[in-house]
Design an enzyme around this catalytic site. Structure first.
Site, mmCIF file in Angstrom:
data_model
loop_
_atom_site.group_PDB
_atom_site.id
_atom_site.type_symbol
_atom_site.label_atom_id
_atom_site.label_comp_id
_atom_site.label_asym_id
_atom_site.label_seq_id
_atom_site.Cartn_x
_atom_site.Cartn_y
_atom_site.Cartn_z
ATOM 1 N N CYS A 195 27.146 -32.402 23.301
ATOM 2 C CA CYS A 195 27.532 -33.760 23.691
ATOM 3 C C CYS A 195 28.890 -34.053 23.068
ATOM 4 C CB CYS A 195 26.476 -34.741 23.191
ATOM 5 S SG CYS A 195 27.010 -36.456 23.217
ATOM 6 N N CYS A 251 32.005 -40.386 26.246
ATOM 7 C CA CYS A 251 31.666 -41.052 27.506
ATOM 8 C C CYS A 251 31.020 -42.405 27.316
ATOM 9 C CB CYS A 251 30.709 -40.186 28.329
ATOM 10 S SG CYS A 251 30.856 -38.448 28.042
ATOM 11 N N THR A 278 25.632 -42.394 19.473
ATOM 12 C CA THR A 278 26.326 -41.141 19.740
ATOM 13 C C THR A 278 27.775 -41.198 19.260
ATOM 14 O OG1 THR A 278 24.951 -40.852 21.702
ATOM 15 C CG2 THR A 278 26.975 -39.570 21.611
ATOM 16 N N GLU A 294 24.356 -38.281 16.124
ATOM 17 C CA GLU A 294 23.751 -39.572 16.440
ATOM 18 C C GLU A 294 23.471 -40.274 15.121
ATOM 19 O OE1 GLU A 294 23.018 -40.352 19.702
ATOM 20 O OE2 GLU A 294 23.562 -38.379 20.491
ATOM 21 N N HIS A 302 26.152 -44.486 32.848
ATOM 22 C CA HIS A 302 25.760 -43.388 31.955
ATOM 23 C C HIS A 302 24.776 -42.440 32.639
ATOM 24 C CE1 HIS A 302 26.779 -41.791 28.145
ATOM 25 N NE2 HIS A 302 25.522 -41.622 27.786
ATOM 26 N N TYR A 343 25.388 -38.156 33.201
ATOM 27 C CA TYR A 343 24.519 -37.006 32.928
ATOM 28 C C TYR A 343 24.544 -35.978 34.056
ATOM 29 C CZ TYR A 343 22.484 -39.137 28.763
ATOM 30 O OH TYR A 343 22.291 -39.657 27.516
ATOM 31 N N CYS A 358 27.819 -34.016 32.364
ATOM 32 C CA CYS A 358 27.772 -33.364 31.039
ATOM 33 C C CYS A 358 26.619 -32.382 30.902
ATOM 34 C CB CYS A 358 27.749 -34.409 29.929
ATOM 35 S SG CYS A 358 26.153 -35.206 29.658
ATOM 36 N N GLU A 375 17.829 -35.949 24.725
ATOM 37 C CA GLU A 375 18.733 -36.942 25.285
ATOM 38 C C GLU A 375 18.642 -36.966 26.813
ATOM 39 O OE1 GLU A 375 22.993 -36.654 24.911
ATOM 40 O OE2 GLU A 375 23.041 -38.731 24.240
#
Ligand code: SF4
Ligand code: FE
Length: 484
Positions: A100, A104, A191, A258, A293, A297, A300, A448
């Site tokens: 990650c 973003c 994050t 995180e 978001h 995904y 990413c 996640e």
């Protein structure tokens, strides 16, 4: 100064006076901390790739606020092409970091706060949109990393913010002053917070009039007085502080991070406030952020999936099983699942539309379908990777044993693969697969995928709301010639 270099970014984080705790200790230097450094490197990659001519088109854009060239991670999407490029950029970074890369959440927050503040101001005598535009211009100009902060601790999930026994379980305004507000509460699963210059806070759920003090959005520097960061544990994290364990780590260069971020009476000046009491708009901000978001995904996780599929293909080669038809089929299945996620990310982008404020929003139904698939397919891809890899990915002794002359020779003899592939090469791939499926990167690739940008049920509620069953019933009636 636009477009910082990787090194400039690193130095800019070094200058922050962050209040960070990890494994029971205060961390004075996050930049050089071996557990945190890989996560910093991932964000650094978002700066480095922006300077490479081959990625310029994906990594940079022309700001609709200033007309200047900016890093796409600080950009307001000006059309559907921008939305598509965003997903492609995320896939690229997933491929390059296998983790990650954290930046973003800020980008998704910018785009949702931008359009929401516009609509709040249209309905009220507020000037949040101007506040936000000034903030974003500053971010673009300095090329900052901003952490989007949404998730509150939430306490008793059956109760709204204002009915919780402990009033701080949702972040709230505790004092309104002439020059700003004082906020208290916390945001969880933050994050990339130790790698961010600023934190952009948003409410976490739709709210009722009683929740006025909780309908708050603002941005403050991450090293503001009153902010405490407590870094979350990750599986196998302490391997990063062992000597001679570079291979055991699986991905030495990159990672994610995180944290629990506590706001203990933090002052927010008026010009950094983007929502303050307009409860009727909390839901809009949440829904838009979540939508963006969920689109993210589809980029990413696909990029990280590419690395996992590549690792699986590599280990079949090292193990000498490339010709087995069931292995070929499993690799095909992995690609099929991964590309399905990508297709969803691209589809919800291509079907995007303009908001009242002028930036572009994804198609909400397709973004939710995208994320719903992300709660499932990476698990299946990871299962197939484990199937293909075999048990050695979890029973292989350590790098230190490999380097010990007594045991190393046995490992070399008994762990070598097909066509003289060394034990070391196999060890490297096993550890990478372990990292992605069970180790530190599994935070981003697995859990996640399940809970980030909202747990599966949150998408099902949105899919239920958006899928227009009534219209589908009418279609059926028309074909079946049913007249009511
Ligand atoms: Fe970006 Fe993915 Fe990390 Fe979210 S999980 S910040 S979209 S890399
Ligand atoms: Fe996320």
């Amino acid at each position: 100064m636009t477009l910082m270099t990787g090194e400039q970014y690193l130095e800019s984080i070094r200058k922050l006076d962050l209040n960070v705790y990890m494994l029971g200790k205060k961390i004075e230097n996050v930049v050089d901390n071996p557990i945190l450094r890989p996560s910093l490197n991932s964000v650094k990659a978002t700066y480095e790739l922006a300077h490479k001519s081959e990625y310029e088109d994906l990594m940079t854009a022309k700001s609709i606020l200033t007309g200047e060239k900016v890093n796409r991670f600080t950009h307001l999407h000006a059309n559907t092409e921008d939305l598509v490029k965003k997903v492609k950029m995320q896939r690229l970074l997933g491929q390059k970091t296998a983790s990650c890369f954290q930046r973003c959440v800020g980008m998704d927050a910018f785009n949702s706060v931008f359009s929401t503040t516009y609509e709040v101001d249209q309905n009220n005598e507020t000037h949040y949109h101007e506040n936000f535009k000034d903030f974003l211009k500053y971010v673009q100009e300095k090329d900052l990393t901003v952490d989007g902060a949404m998730t509150d601790p939430k306490g008793d999930r059956s109760l709204p913010p204002s009915k919780q026994k402990d009033e701080d379980l949702f972040l709230r305004v505790v004092e309104r002053r002439k020059d700003g507000v004082i906020v208290r509460g916390a945001k969880v699963h933050q994050t990339g917070i130790t790698n961010s210059h600023e934190v952009l806070v948003m409410p976490t759920i739709a709210m009722k009039p009683d929740d006025k003090d909780y309908a708050i959005s603002f941005a403050v520097p991450t090293d503001s007085e009153g902010i405490t960061i407590i870094v979350g544990r990750q599986s196998c994290d302490t391997r990063k502080i062992e000597n001679n364990a570079d291979i055991d780590v699986g991905n030495k260069e990159y990672g994610g991070m995180e944290a629990l971020v506590v706001f203990e009476d933090v002052f927010v000046p008026n010009d950094r406030i983007f929502l303050n009491g307009e409860t009727e708009f909390a839901g809009m901000m949440v829904e838009r952020f979540a939508g963006y978001h969920r689109q993210s995904y589809g980029g990413c996780k696909v990029g990280v999936g590419d690395v996992l599929i590549g690792s699986s293909a590599l280990i079949t080669e090292y193990n000498g099983i490339t010709k087995a038809s069931h292995i070929k089929d499993k690799l095909i299945e992995m690609s099929h699942l991964n590309e399905t996620l990508y297709a969803c990310g691209i589809a919800c982008s291509a079907e995007g539309h303009k908001t009242k404020s002028g930036n572009y929003q994804i198609d909400l139904l397709l973004a939710n379908v995208c994320k719903q698939n992300v709660t499932r397919f990476p698990y299946e891809i990871a299962r197939l990777a484990e199937d293909i890899a075999g048990g050695l990915m979890v029973t292989m002794p350590s790098q230190k044993d490999y380097e010990n002359p007594v045991t190393g020779k046995f490992m070399e003899k008994y762990f070598k693969g097909a066509n003289g592939v060394s034990a070391k090469k196999r060890m490297k791939v096993f550890r990478l697969i372990e990292n992605l499926t069970l180790g530190t990167a599994a935070v981003g690739y697995r859990t996640e995928s399940m809970h980030g940008a909202g747990s599966p049920q949150a998408q099902r509620i949105m899919i239920g709301r958006q899928s227009n069953i009534e219209q589908k019933k009418e279609l059926a009636k028309a074909i079946a010639r049913i007249e009511d």
